[in-house]
Scaffold this active site. Structure first.
Site, PDB file in Angstrom:
ATOM      1  N   GLY A 240       0.797  -1.263  -0.055  1.00 17.06           N
ATOM      2  CA  GLY A 240       0.200  -0.207   0.214  1.00 17.06           C
ATOM      3  C   GLY A 240       0.803   1.317   0.037  1.00 17.06           C
ATOM      4  O   GLY A 240       0.181   2.585  -0.229  1.00 17.06           O
ATOM      5  N   GLY A 276       3.590  -3.586  -3.869  1.00 18.10           N
ATOM      6  CA  GLY A 276       3.570  -3.509  -5.449  1.00 18.10           C
ATOM      7  C   GLY A 276       3.905  -2.251  -5.769  1.00 18.10           C
ATOM      8  O   GLY A 276       5.132  -2.223  -6.428  1.00 18.10           O
ATOM      9  N   ARG A 313      -5.774   3.928 -15.608  1.00 19.14           N
ATOM     10  CA  ARG A 313      -5.928   4.622 -14.434  1.00 19.14           C
ATOM     11  C   ARG A 313      -6.428   5.833 -14.406  1.00 19.14           C
ATOM     12  O   ARG A 313      -7.285   6.366 -13.806  1.00 19.14           O
ATOM     13  CB  ARG A 313      -4.433   4.671 -13.842  1.00 19.14           C
ATOM     14  CG  ARG A 313      -3.664   3.284 -13.454  1.00 19.14           C
ATOM     15  CD  ARG A 313      -2.435   3.265 -12.439  1.00 19.14           C
ATOM     16  NE  ARG A 313      -2.863   3.680 -11.187  1.00 19.14           N
ATOM     17  CZ  ARG A 313      -2.887   4.666 -10.785  1.00 19.14           C
ATOM     18  NH1 ARG A 313      -2.196   5.775 -11.472  1.00 19.14           N
ATOM     19  NH2 ARG A 313      -3.261   5.095  -9.255  1.00 19.14           N
ATOM     20  N   TYR A 317      -9.839   6.002 -12.340  1.00 22.67           N
ATOM     21  CA  TYR A 317      -9.518   6.915 -10.705  1.00 22.67           C
ATOM     22  C   TYR A 317      -9.327   8.301 -10.955  1.00 22.67           C
ATOM     23  O   TYR A 317      -9.162   9.048  -9.887  1.00 22.67           O
ATOM     24  CB  TYR A 317      -8.367   6.196 -10.033  1.00 22.67           C
ATOM     25  CG  TYR A 317      -8.312   4.742 -10.147  1.00 22.67           C
ATOM     26  CD1 TYR A 317      -8.960   3.959  -9.282  1.00 22.67           C
ATOM     27  CD2 TYR A 317      -7.031   4.092 -10.866  1.00 22.67           C
ATOM     28  CE1 TYR A 317      -8.998   2.736  -9.561  1.00 22.67           C
ATOM     29  CE2 TYR A 317      -6.856   2.744 -10.663  1.00 22.67           C
ATOM     30  CZ  TYR A 317      -7.932   1.926  -9.980  1.00 22.67           C
ATOM     31  OH  TYR A 317      -7.891   0.653 -10.046  1.00 22.67           O
ATOM     32  N   CYS A 343     -13.558   5.237 -28.601  1.00 22.05           N
ATOM     33  CA  CYS A 343     -15.014   6.024 -28.889  1.00 22.05           C
ATOM     34  C   CYS A 343     -15.655   6.248 -27.509  1.00 22.05           C
ATOM     35  O   CYS A 343     -16.589   5.551 -27.226  1.00 22.05           O
ATOM     36  CB  CYS A 343     -15.785   4.953 -29.815  1.00 22.05           C
ATOM     37  SG  CYS A 343     -14.711   4.822 -31.055  1.00 22.05           S
ATOM     38  N   GLU A 344     -14.839   7.085 -26.443  1.00 30.44           N
ATOM     39  CA  GLU A 344     -15.596   7.254 -25.239  1.00 30.44           C
ATOM     40  C   GLU A 344     -15.057   8.516 -24.821  1.00 30.44           C
ATOM     41  O   GLU A 344     -13.744   8.706 -24.817  1.00 30.44           O
ATOM     42  CB  GLU A 344     -15.193   6.143 -24.125  1.00 30.44           C
ATOM     43  CG  GLU A 344     -15.631   4.742 -24.338  1.00 30.44           C
ATOM     44  CD  GLU A 344     -15.883   3.999 -23.269  1.00 30.44           C
ATOM     45  OE1 GLU A 344     -15.967   4.762 -22.102  1.00 30.44           O
ATOM     46  OE2 GLU A 344     -16.103   2.539 -23.364  1.00 30.44           O
ATOM     47  N   TYR A 371       0.330  -1.320 -12.436  1.00 32.34           N
ATOM     48  CA  TYR A 371      -1.072  -0.986 -12.609  1.00 32.34           C
ATOM     49  C   TYR A 371      -1.257  -0.314 -14.042  1.00 32.34           C
ATOM     50  O   TYR A 371      -2.359   0.361 -14.262  1.00 32.34           O
ATOM     51  CB  TYR A 371      -1.889  -0.493 -11.646  1.00 32.34           C
ATOM     52  CG  TYR A 371      -1.861  -1.150 -10.132  1.00 32.34           C
ATOM     53  CD1 TYR A 371      -2.328  -2.290  -9.995  1.00 32.34           C
ATOM     54  CD2 TYR A 371      -1.089  -0.376  -9.270  1.00 32.34           C
ATOM     55  CE1 TYR A 371      -2.318  -2.865  -8.649  1.00 32.34           C
ATOM     56  CE2 TYR A 371      -0.865  -0.988  -8.008  1.00 32.34           C
ATOM     57  CZ  TYR A 371      -1.360  -2.221  -7.634  1.00 32.34           C
ATOM     58  OH  TYR A 371      -1.206  -2.876  -6.589  1.00 32.34           O
TER      59      TYR A 371
END
Ligand code: LLP
Length: 415
Positions: A240, A276, A313, A317, A343-344, A371
């Site tokens: 973390g 990580g 990411r 987020y 297409c977003e 990630y």
């Protein structure tokens, strides 16, 4: 940012290698990792924990490339896995099964069997039904499963809600109040052996205090267990620790490790950690080329060849990643939305960045080692990016760019 990605004569390098050359040679989008940066981060951890029995279990989900797993295995790392697939990767990369801890709320029977056959160090069990299932599966194989309970300490990690895991309302771990009863139950099960305790409260933490609060609660349970005659071999304080993406000021690895050591002072159990992001995040970047500069009515867009499928990411987020030009360009600075071809509207890499760039320029999306590739997908039938590892002056292709035919090779047309 990382000292392993630096400008030399106006060109950004990974260690000694020009990122412009890598983009030229391997194409874009392309993830690039620095072996020295990976080694350095791991070594900082190992040095800080020297003098106490410990195991650094790299959280495979952050970046599961075999070359990275192999590098950490050779440095002495163990691994924190969350699926049978991750276990197979670890073994394929030369990792030792007896240094593997298996986390996750939804372990399937077949994954339990795989891990029991391999002989992993510990199952981090997250619920009572999982305890029962594991006891059954181990019994059916004539084995005894080493377990720890992942305890939910109900501590606020003060991070993004999607990556906060240690609150009562989260799906993770067993309730703090129920932990002792469950330990008693586990200790009485024929095919389980209680070996440890575990917690993990969230990711990208930028302060030490939530880690300390969680450790304190976990250690109070260890004392109660000792009083009942249940002796543990290890205490796993999870992962973390955050990294710097922008202007965050997370504690240094040494400072964090020191705090953990202090909390454990005078205790005989060995320490397990599951870092990580902090081992890989700033050891990797994503190279992408500007296809088009499009000047809209209200905004300017730099349309690049990496998209939310390559680096999820920002879309997921609203995460910030710094962006640098691989070659400094003398054109004038403008403010751009850096977006992909998907297409977003959620397909963006960065908002409102001042950049002096032209079409065809290559950009480096920084801090993309954790990630990034591991959360990538094939959305829009986009082959996943190549991955390259730089080692001093050398460049190794550690994952080929996917080929489009591979993306539909398992599909069938029906009559
Ligand atoms: N141990 C367990 C049980 C975990 O669930 C995680 C991460 C770790 C260790 C490693 O945490 P780290 O040291 O990397 O913070 N996709 C998100 C992060 C999700 C983290 C999930 N669990 C992101 O891109 O920010």
């Amino acid at each position: 940012m990382s000292e392993y990605f630096n400008y030399r004569d106006d060109t950004l390098h990974a260690e000694q290698v020009s990122l412009a050359d890598i983009a030229q040679c391997f194409g874009t989008p392309c993830y690039v990792y620095s072996r020295a940066a990976l080694t350095d981060a791991y070594q900082q951890f190992a040095d800080a924990l020297k003098g106490r029995e410990h195991l650094i279990c790299y959280a495979v989900k952050a970046n599961p490339n075999l070359a990275i797993l192999n590098l950490f295995a050779r440095l002495g790392a163990g691994f924190d896995i969350v699926s049978g697939g991750e276990l197979q990767r670890v073994l394929a990369a030369g990792g030792a099964a007896d240094k593997v801890v298996f986390s996750g709320v939804g372990k399937r029977d077949d994954e339990m069997r795989l891990a029991l056959s391999a002989g992993i160090r510990c199952f981090n069990v997250e619920s009572e039904p999982e305890l029962e299932r594991l006891n059954e599966v181990a019994g059916s194989m004539g084995k005894v499963a080493p377990i720890s309970l992942r305890v939910n300490p109900d501590v606020d990690a003060k991070t993004h809600p999607y990556i906060s895991t240690g609150l009562k309302q989260n799906k993770f771990g067993v309730a703090y109040k129920e932990a002792i009863d469950l330990y008693r139950k586990a200790a009485a099960m024929a095919h389980l052996r209680v070996t440890g305790i575990d917690c993990h409260i969230g990711s990208q933490l930028t302060e030490v205090s939530p880690f300390m609060a969680a450790a304190e609660k976990v250690l109070a349970l260890v004392d109660q267990l000792n009083a009942e005659g249940i002796q543990l071999e290890h205490i796993d304080l999870g992962g973390g620790l955050g990294i710097r993406y922008d202007d965050e000021t997370p504690p240094a690895i040494a400072e964090y490790a020191q705090a953990l050591l202090q909390a454990l002072h005078g205790r005989a159990e060995s320490l397990i950690v599951e870092p990580g992001r902090v081992l890989v995040g700033n050891a990797g970047i994503l190279l992408t080329r500007i296809e088009y500069l499009k000047h809209g009515e209200e905004k300017n867009f730099a349309i690049v060849d990496a998209a939310m499928n390559d680096l999820m990411r920002p879309a997921l987020y609203d995460a910030f990643h710094a962006i640098r030009s691989v070659k400094k360009n003398a054109v004038s600075m403008q403010v751009y939305e850096v977006v992909g071809p998907i297409c977003e509207t959620g397909d963006f890499i960065a908002h409102a960045r001042g950049m002096a760039v032209a079409q065809g320029d290559v950009l480096a999306v920084m801090s993309a080692g954790a990630y990034g590739m591991s959360m990538s997908s094939n959305y829009n039938t986009r082959p996943r990016a190549a991955e390259v590892m730089v080692d001093g002056e050398r460049t190794h292709l550690v994952r080929e760019r996917e080929m489009t035919e591979q993306l539909y090779a398992l599909e069938k047309i029906i009559d």
